[in-house]
Design an enzyme around this catalytic site. Structure first.
Site, mmCIF file in Angstrom:
data_model
loop_
_atom_site.group_PDB
_atom_site.id
_atom_site.type_symbol
_atom_site.label_atom_id
_atom_site.label_comp_id
_atom_site.label_asym_id
_atom_site.label_seq_id
_atom_site.Cartn_x
_atom_site.Cartn_y
_atom_site.Cartn_z
ATOM 1 C CG ASN A 520 5.931 5.546 4.974
ATOM 2 O OD1 ASN A 520 6.072 6.471 4.318
ATOM 3 N ND2 ASN A 520 5.951 5.320 6.132
ATOM 4 C CG ASP A 635 -0.939 -3.230 -6.499
ATOM 5 O OD1 ASP A 635 -0.712 -4.612 -6.452
ATOM 6 O OD2 ASP A 635 -0.620 -2.580 -5.994
#
Length: 1798
Positions: A520, A635
């Site tokens: 997730n 990121d």
């Protein structure tokens, strides 16, 4: 105006065509006094010149003199009358444009300017119009030009006398110019212009005073080169330009009409524009040039002087803008309009991701061009590069998209190129460097003459080379036809149209079936899906539309899609298609099985430096690729670095990325780098707080350097185990980032200097000074990467190779379900797309997917056509040339096969090439993948195919199995093997692929092959080495006789030292994304896909030898040997044919003495204890299929006994069955398990690691001994993949990592457990390596807090860690030596981690897991499965248990169980040592348990100290416990023992320790590997002494780990006993020599020496295994209590654990430690006899006598380590207990001696 001036000129070009500058100049000239008018001669010249014609007009623009020049020269005061004349002349010439005639005096600069076709055409005309008058210049020209110029004489006529005046004028002006020059440009010292100022640009203000002799550096050259180069007459002399020196300049160009540019008359202006002035003539003091100097037309390009780059650019741009103001303004205006009208934001995003990315790039380039133009930084070089990049993007568009939108992109690029075309031409003229061009031309000429044998004249050749002979219209027509969308893109696709049709089918969610959740994230979830028709596995990222819309981040989703679609790099995850559903945007990407680096760090802590180097280098390459395309990731973090099935890195998650400008080399000057560092000024602070760069936090604008900052953080985290900056809140963390200094580990944990230096340079606060800001090249040149082959990273063997249990195994991933819940989003209302039209554009299909899909379609069509489905499609059919060895593709599986043959081919080839590079597993992976594809049986479709495989075999020599040494082919697949598996079941395939090395062991059933089906083992290494020296002879003949099937050839196959995959493996689809089920776009993932690895198994194994039993005998003796992983103490148990009776069934079947047994009845035996193997053989009835490989073909080396064998830890295969673990536990532990297993695979020894990798990827059956064999070159780890180490690491989960000290070199032990073991192995290895700089005392290094993530209670498969698989395995696999103790608490944290964790992550990781809970869990685990066994620190156990003498019996017992069930002592079964009664042991254990419980509380406080101090002891103690005899080992022990042990794992884990000093008494001379440490859950007999109990406890704890690791152990202890008893005779027959090696237990109690085995040890030993009997649990508790001891024992547990870590429950780790106490085999593959041998002699303990070919055995020193052998000290360390050594010695009797005694 001009008209009036040039009254003689018939057709002046219309004034509107002129540049403003020209007009102004004209006006100025008008205003000048009459005397300034051109002299009559000049006018006459102009008249002669005639009208300019259209060309002239065009040139007008080009040649117009720069206004600046005119301004400067137009001042009447400044200019003398000569200047006036010159100006006038220039103007008149401008009007005339003298195109028709070339004035000899024409300025070269002018010539340079026109690059247009007109220029070229003019070049073609070399006719000179004679000028009536000849001037000195003319004479000079004649002289200098010589006769090389075709019509020099004609040119002379044109020269008019006025030039002379102009010279004077020029000289005057020159001096004036110097003083008044406003030109911003610096003087150009190199200006070659001679004084020929009249025409020469020398006077141009741009250059400093031409008078300075310095300017004429070229003068001498000029003088000497009177000749224009021979090519002078060629129109191709350049772009119609002249070289600065006369030699260089072409007569052509100087005499061509080109030179007659409008400003030609004013040499000064030209001079101003040109970079080089002719050096040919040096002006005399008066400024006159001597007639000898020929006036050279000067190039307008700025001089290539030593002027600084920036100033030169500025100068040229000033000149350019001054000269062509309209061109510049027009370009800027059009660019602005182009950008505004075509910005991605202003148009609907393109449906095709790759084209959309290109669209972004084109706009970014236009923006950059506009910026540079406004800043005056444009150069012709910039235009060149811009054009190159645009063409490259166009090419990418055609290659990566079949969409009709390509036309849009093409149109876009054309528009931009048209906008910049004219300015580019003008600048090119200005900057043209004649000398450079001349030299190039000269070189080309020489090359053409010499090399090419050009017949035609050079001029024509050059013209053709310059492309001047081409017809652009014709080419355009061709291009348009080629680019038409109808043209199939895939040249290699046989059915191009067929392929294109399916490609048009847009993907949808219905095409995929969801298998399970992978993970997730903040925006959505990632699922493992399978394409229904192709059966390929993918990862589908589902992003909730509503979230995107609410956050206004729809565009960002498109950016991510575009980047993933466009990117094609082996280190970047690739996307196959995207589509939108009612609620989600879905992106289907390749599935990368190995999880992410964050999970790896969490499980094992800091990584070994070598592993860090590889991971980091691969990430650098990924980043370099992205930055070259202008992508800033923003990121970067370990979570986004995925590990492929081959152990390589793939970068993913571009959800926060920005698309900036592609890298341009022209942007590397200082000013631009600064701008680049602040490319984005959105003030957005996004990313993961720990990895955000200071400039982002300060909102100063950011660019690519932010990624390098994140890389610095990642590097630090890799090396240290935690991030450098922590904070409870983002604000606090940001404050540290901006102001805090980095804290570097010190002492043992100190980082290597080069690593620290690289990290500090990457973490520079100032982005401009940060390493990498200039380019990735800076980073790649850092000393940290010295010796790294940047081009062969994929060929390098990775240390950690994920061990997948099945194709659907996602255990390496953390689902993060506790943080994110996206599953519920399915129920959300449909998102209305009324306002989101762009969302509809999200669907796209990459060419990768199209190709795959079309391939599948073609395959299916072929299938239908073919009658025999099994062979539906053979690669050979697809492509004969596919030598990959896929002789046939399984029809059924074809559908899910990689896809089209081309894809398969690519995959295979890629894997072959890239994997060839990484010889090790990649090929295996390929094979594995292919295996699903190919039907092994089908392979030999025909004799030819078989012969082809065979023909390689001959090279191999004897065994067909062996892979051709040179070829990547793993080896021919035996025909019968193919027959056995005509089709690979997906299930089987999944299993096999999942199993990886462990797979074989894990699923013996899976790997059960028909007799003949045994996988052939091939070791490329072996092949390379001695090529079956043993195998030569009849066996060779026999084997070769078997038809061999082609096997997918994979370089990796060769890399595998010993690849003994079972055919079953081959079928494993588990393959990586490449597996037929999984699609992996990149070679790296492709290669890495495990399924591929299995493929080799198909052909790699040589056909099994079928032995028909004669009476009760098979006619051979087998012996268990210890194979150490490299230099580590972790070993795996392998089995070799010790003796073959002449004339016996085995001899007749071709079994050869000294061969390594890889499979029995198709089941891998590496990692199995001796008794288990014997049982396998006995179970087979009258005939047994044994697969062997010559020891030479393996990487196993025979060496002297190890002195520290007592410390050895056995890597066990985990026997755990999936069912047992249950999905949840498997999930939890699988990651750790995988990691451990891989870690073990990583084995310290590099070679081992490579082997492991290939093995793991190839067969990676966790328990598959075969695997270990194949790994053997690398290390037995594969075989032992065993968990000992892995377990150890697992045990600590982080424990390994946490206790680098437990540098269980043999993570191999870890390999025992499929996954966990690998993790464990990795951890130890990592720690070891990590230590390397600071690894020396890996054991002492506390794991990083991350690494320490509270280790799940050792064996307890604490659900907390999904990775806990490692921990679960820990108990079984940890060698005491590993000092699992640290892992227990993960308490071993790096000293740094010992500090209070600064980072929330650390805190989180360190958050203590209650020891009790851990223990409980661990106990449950132990009870439930061997995998989960408690690792009790042996030291603690020792403390808890009163020192006891290790009864020889105990030691022997462990071994004896192995040796044979029910075998009489005489038969080699060790009898229980009388020294202790089981009851006593039980009591001890109970006491221990209490003490452990008590200690738990203490431990939480002292854990760190204990870990550091006791770790080693504990681990040793654990080892002793581990040594407790396994039921299987001490079968002689009362059957009761066996029964009890039955409660525990049927076989105690084979940790030598767990086995205790089992006498290597092999029932039949076959030494069974040490029984699994796992013992029946029921209490086992304990050794009489409390020590025995301790040992038993530890062994139980350790044993469980071992047992777990020995998942493959098929026989429960009871079963083992029974089997042993039942087959004692058979065993005897098998191993007539009593001297079989007992595989794991080196130590056997002295009593064992006597040959008397008591059940005592059995029970404890049995308990040792995962299944802990209550007593064992107690013991475990005791072990935990002893954890402190363990810690002491285990240096791995540093004292300086962070409090948290200290708080961590070590007991669980301790149990793991106990398992670790099971000594990991050192990586060197040496067999050590069991404990019995140890009994023989103390030194022998160090190494069990390895049965050499000579037959002597090495004693297993581990006896000391055996808990049984050791007295009070459960620890394996001999040194710890003085008595222990002696006892060990006693126990260390050679199996033969033991047997004799018994």
């Amino acid at each position: 105006m001009k008209r009036s001036r040039c009254r003689d000129r018939p057709q002046p070009p219309p004034p509107d065509r002129r540049e403003d500058g020209v007009q102004r100049a004209a006006e100025l000239s008008q205003s000048l006094p009459p005397r300034r008018r051109a002299p009559p001669g000049r006018q006459r010249l102009e008249e002669r010149t005639g009208p300019a014609g259209p060309e002239g007009k065009e040139q007008d623009v080009v040649t117009g003199v720069s206004p600046l020049l005119f301004r400067k020269l137009s001042n009447p005061d400044i200019f003398s009358s000569t200047g006036k004349v010159k100006l006038q002349r220039q103007l008149s010439q401008d009007d005339c444009k003298l195109w028709r005639g070339n004035l000899a005096s024409s300025l070269s600069g002018k010539q340079l300017l026109p690059l247009s076709s007109s220029v070229h055409s003019s070049v073609g005309q070399v006719t000179w119009q004679s000028s009536g008058e000849a001037s000195n210049l003319v004479r000079m020209r004649n002289q200098s030009l010589g006769q090389s110029a075709p019509s020099l004489t004609a040119g002379l006529k044109e020269l008019s006398l006025p030039r002379r005046g102009s010279f004077c004028r020029t000289s005057n002006r020159k001096s004036l110019i110097v003083t008044s020059s406003t030109s911003p440009t610096l003087p150009r010292p190199h200006s070659p212009l001679h004084g020929h100022t009249g025409n020469s640009p020398l006077d141009s203000p741009r250059n400093f005073s031409p008078n300075a002799p310095a300017h004429f550096s070229f003068v001498p050259a000029r003088r000497t080169d009177g000749r224009r180069w021979s090519l002078a007459s060629l129109p191709s002399s350049g772009y119609g330009t002249n070289t600065p020196s006369s030699t260089v300049s072409s007569s052509c160009s100087s005499q061509e009409k080109l030179h007659q540019l409008p400003f030609q008359p004013t040499a000064d202006e030209l001079h101003f524009l040109t970079k080089h002035f002719s050096t040919e003539s040096v002006p005399d003091e008066e400024g006159r040039q001597s007639p000898a100097m020929r006036p050279r037309s000067r190039s307008l390009s700025p001089g290539r002087s030593p002027v600084s780059f920036d100033s030169e650019i500025i100068m040229m741009n000033h000149v350019y803008k001054e000269r062509f103001p309209k061109a510049t303004a027009q370009m800027e205006e059009r660019l602005a309009e182009f950008i505004s009208s075509n910005t991605p934001d202003s148009v609907l995003p393109l449906a095709d991701g790759a084209l959309s990315f290109i669209h972004h790039q084109v706009i970014e380039m236009a923006r950059d061009c506009l910026d540079k133009s406004r800043s005056g930084l444009i150069t012709s070089q910039y235009f060149y590069e811009l054009q190159d990049n645009l063409e490259k993007l166009l090419q990418d568009a055609h290659e990566r998209s079949e969409s009709s939108e390509v036309a849009f992109v093409m149109q876009l690029v054309k528009k931009l190129m048209i906008i910049i075309a004219r300015p580019a031409r003008l600048l090119e003229c200005l900057e043209f460097d004649p000398e450079e061009f001349y030299h190039l031309l000269e070189a080309a000429e020489g090359h053409a003459k010499e090399g090419q044998g050009i017949k035609c004249d050079i001029p024509r050749y050059i013209v053709s080379q310059l492309g001047l002979t081409r017809d652009p219209l014709e080419e355009m027509a061709q291009l348009s036809s080629c680019d038409s969308p109808d043209t199939p893109e895939t040249d290699d696709s046989i059915e191009g149209h067929g392929a294109s049709l399916p490609s048009k089918k847009t993907p949808s969610e219905e095409d995929f079936e969801t298998i399970k959740l992978i993970s997730n994230g903040a925006y959505g979830a990632v699922f493992l899906v399978r394409h229904k028709s192709t059966r390929q596995r993918f990862a589908m990222k589902k992003i909730n539309k509503q979230n995107l819309i609410l956050r206004n981040q729809i565009q960002q989703a498109f950016v991510e899609r575009d980047i993933l679609t466009f990117a094609e790099n082996p280190f970047v995850v690739s996307m196959f298609c995207s589509f939108d559903t009612k609620r989600h945007l879905c992106m289907v990407m390749e599935y990368v099985e190995g999880g992410d680096c964050a999970t790896l760090l969490k499980n094992i802590g800091a990584l070994p430096v070598d592993m860090v180097r590889l991971y980091f280098a691969e990430t650098v390459l990924a980043l370099e690729y992205l930055h070259n395309y202008g992508i800033v990731h923003r990121d970067l973090k370990p979570d986004n670095l995925l590990i492929t099935s081959m152990g390589h890195i793939k970068l993913t998650d571009f959800g926060l990325s920005k698309i900036g400008l592609m890298s341009l080399t022209t942007n590397l000057y200082e000013g631009h780098i600064e701008k680049d560092a602040r490319e984005f000024l959105d003030k957005q602070v996004c990313g993961t707080p720990e990895y955000i760069a200071p400039e982002v936090i300060l909102r100063q604008g950011y660019g690519k350097p932010v990624d390098w900052w994140a890389m610095g953080i990642i590097l630090y985290e890799f090396l240290v185990g935690c991030v450098p900056f922590f904070g409870d809140t983002p604000e606090e963390l940001f404050g540290q980032v901006i102001s805090d200094e980095i804290v570097w580990p010190e002492g043992d944990e100190a980082l290597p200097p080069d690593a620290q230096d690289l990290t500090s340079k990457l973490l520079h606060q100032n982005p401009l000074e940060r390493l990498g800001t200039g380019s990735a090249y800076e980073v790649k040149q850092h000393p940290f990467f010295t010796g790294l082959d940047w081009t062969g990273l994929l060929r390098q063997k990775a240390e950690f190779i994920p061990q997948l249990e099945s194709e659907d195994d996602t255990s390496y991933f953390d689902t993060r379900s506790e943080r994110y819940h996206h599953m519920d989003s399915e129920d959300e209302e449909e998102v209305s797309e009324d306002g989101c039209l762009e969302i509809r554009q999200f669907s796209s299909c990459s060419p990768r997917f199209n190709k795959v899909y079309s391939s599948m379609e073609r395959l299916s069509l072929l299938e239908e056509r073919r009658t025999p489905p099994p062979t539906k499609r053979s690669l050979s059919e697809e492509k004969e040339d596919h030598s990959d060895g896929l002789a046939g593709l399984k029809g059924r599986d074809r559908s899910w096969v990689i896809g089209s043959p081309e894809i398969l081919r690519k995959r295979l080839s890629v894997s072959e090439s890239s994997h060839t590079e990484s010889d090790s597993s990649p090929p295996m992976t390929v094979r594995r993948r292919c295996s699903g594809l190919l039907d092994a049986p089908r392979f030999p479709e025909g004799p030819e195919e078989a012969s082809s495989t065979l023909r390689r075999q001959p090279q191999e020599g004897i065994w067909v199995l062996t892979p051709p040494s040179g070829e990547g082919v793993s080896g021919p697949v035996t025909e019968h093997s193919g027959e056995q598996r005509p089709k690979l079941d997906e299930e089987a395939v999944g299993r096999s692929s999942g199993s990886s090395p462990a797979m074989e062991t894990r699923g013996r059933g899976t790997s059960q092959l028909a007799e003949g089906a045994t996988a052939k083992a091939i070791s490329d290494l072996a092949v390379r080495r001695a090529r079956h020296r043993l195998l030569s002879g009849d066996s060779t003949e026999k084997r070769t006789a078997r038809p061999v099937n082609k096997v997918i050839k994979s370089a990796s196959a060769t890399a595998l030292s010993l690849l003994i995959p079972s055919e079953h493996h081959t079928c494993s689809p588990l393959a990586s994304p490449m597996s037929p089920h999984s699609q992996s776009s990149n070679p790296s993932s492709r290669d890495s896909s495990p399924s591929r690895d299995f493929l080799p198994a198909l052909g790699s194994m040589r056909p099994p030898i079928i032995i028909h039993r004669a009476g009760k005998k098979y006619g051979f003796t087998l012996r268990a040997i210890r194979v150490y992983m490299g230099d580590s103490d972790v070993y795996t148990v392998h089995h070799m044919v010790w003796h073959v009776e002449d004339g016996g069934p085995a001899s007749e079947a071709g079994l050869r003495q000294g061969d390594l047994i890889t499979h029995v009845n198709g089941e891998p035996v590496h990692g199995l204890v001796h008794t288990e193997v014997v049982e396998l053989i006995l179970k087979s009835g009258n005939k047994v299929a044994i697969s062997t490989t010559p020891l030479e073909n393996t990487s196993i080396k025979v060496g002297p006994a190890r002195k520290g064998s007592y410390k050895a830890k056995m890597a066990r295969r985990s026997k755990r069955s999936r069912g047992k673990d249950g999905q949840e536990s498997r999930k939890r532990s699988s990651l750790f398990r995988k990691i451990t297993k891989q870690a073990s695979l990583l084995h310290t020894s590099r070679s081992l690691s490579s082997l492991n990798r290939s093995l793991s990827s190839g067969e990676s059956g966790p328990g598959s001994p075969t695997h270990s064999h194949s790994l053997s070159p690398r290390s037995p780890t594969q075989g032992y993949r065993v968990t000992p180490d892995a377990v150890h690491s697992v045990g600590g989960n982080s424990s390994q990592s946490s206790s680098p000290s437990s540098s269980v070199p043999s993570s191999p032990a870890g390999s025992g457990h499929t996954r966990p073991s690998s993790l464990h192995g990795l951890a130890p290895k990592l720690q070891r390596q990590y230590r390397s700089p600071r690894r020396k005392s890996a054991g002492s290094i506390p794991l990083s807090p991350l690494a320490h993530t509270p280790s799940p209670p050792p064996p307890t498969a604490s659900p907390q860690r999904s990775p806990s698989p490692l921990s679960g395995h820990v108990a079984q696999a940890f060698p005491t030596k590993l000092h699992l103790s640290p892992p227990l608490g993960r308490q071993l944290s790096r000293p740094k981690s010992a500090e209070p964790p600064r980072s929330p992550l650390l805190k989180r990781v360190q958050s203590a897991e209650k020891l009790a809970a851990a223990l409980a869990a661990s106990e449950k685990k132990l009870a439930t499965s061997r995998k989960h066994s408690l690792d009790l620190p042996h030291s603690e156990l020792k403390k808890e248990l009163p020192p006891r003498e290790v009864s020889p019996l105990e030691v022997v017992g462990a071994r004896s169980v192995l040796s044979g069930k029910g075998a009489l002592p005489g038969k080699g079964v060790l009898q229980p040592a009388p020294s202790r009664a089981l009851g006593t042991l039980r009591q001890d254990r109970a006491e221990r348990r209490e003490s452990l419980q008590k200690q738990e509380a203490i431990r939480e406080v002292d854990s760190s100290e204990d870990d550091t101090e006791e770790g080693p002891e504990n681990s040793q103690g654990a080892q002793e416990l581990s040594l407790a005899p396994h039921p299987e080992v001490s079968q002689s022990v009362a059957p009761k023992g066996a029964g009890e042990s039955g409660e525990e794992d049927p076989f105690p884990s084979r940790d030598p320790r767990s086995l205790g000093p089992m006498v290597p008494s092999l029932l039949t001379g076959i030494t069974l590997g040490p029984p699994r440490m796992e013992s029946p859950s029921g209490p086992h007999r304990r050794l009489g002494s409390p020590q025995a109990i301790e040992e038993a406890a530890s062994s139980s704890s350790a044993g469980p780990n071992l047992g777990q690791s020995g998942a493959t152990d098929p026989i429960p202890p009871e079963g083992c006993w029974k089997a042993q008893h039942l087959h004692t005779q058979a065993l005897t027959a098998l191993s007539p020599s009593t001297s079989g090696l007992t595989p794991t237990s080196s130590c056997s109690p002295p009593s064992s020496t006597s040959g008397k085995l008591s059940m005592w040890s059995w029970k404890s030993l049995i308990e040792g295994p995962d299944r802990a009997s209550p007593s064992r649990k107690a013991t475990m508790a005791g072990g935990l209590a002893n954890l402190q001891d363990l810690e002491n024992t285990t240096p791995a547990q540093p004292k300086n654990l962070s409090p948290r870590e200290q708080g961590k429950t070590q007991p669980p780790s301790a149990p793991r430690l106990a398992h670790p106490s099971y000594e990991d085999p050192s990586q060197g593959w040496l067999w050590e006899s069991e404990c019995a041998q140890a009994v023989k002699e103390d030194p022998a303990l160090s190494i069990t006598q390895v049965p050499d070919a000579s037959g002597d055995r090495r004693q297993d020193v581990p006896c000391r380590g055996c808990p049984l052998t050791q007295k009070s000290e459960p620890s394996l360390r001999r040194g710890q207990e003085p008595g222990g050594h002696q006892k060990h010695r006693d126990l260390a009797l050679v199996p033969d001696e033991l047997l004799k005694q018994t």
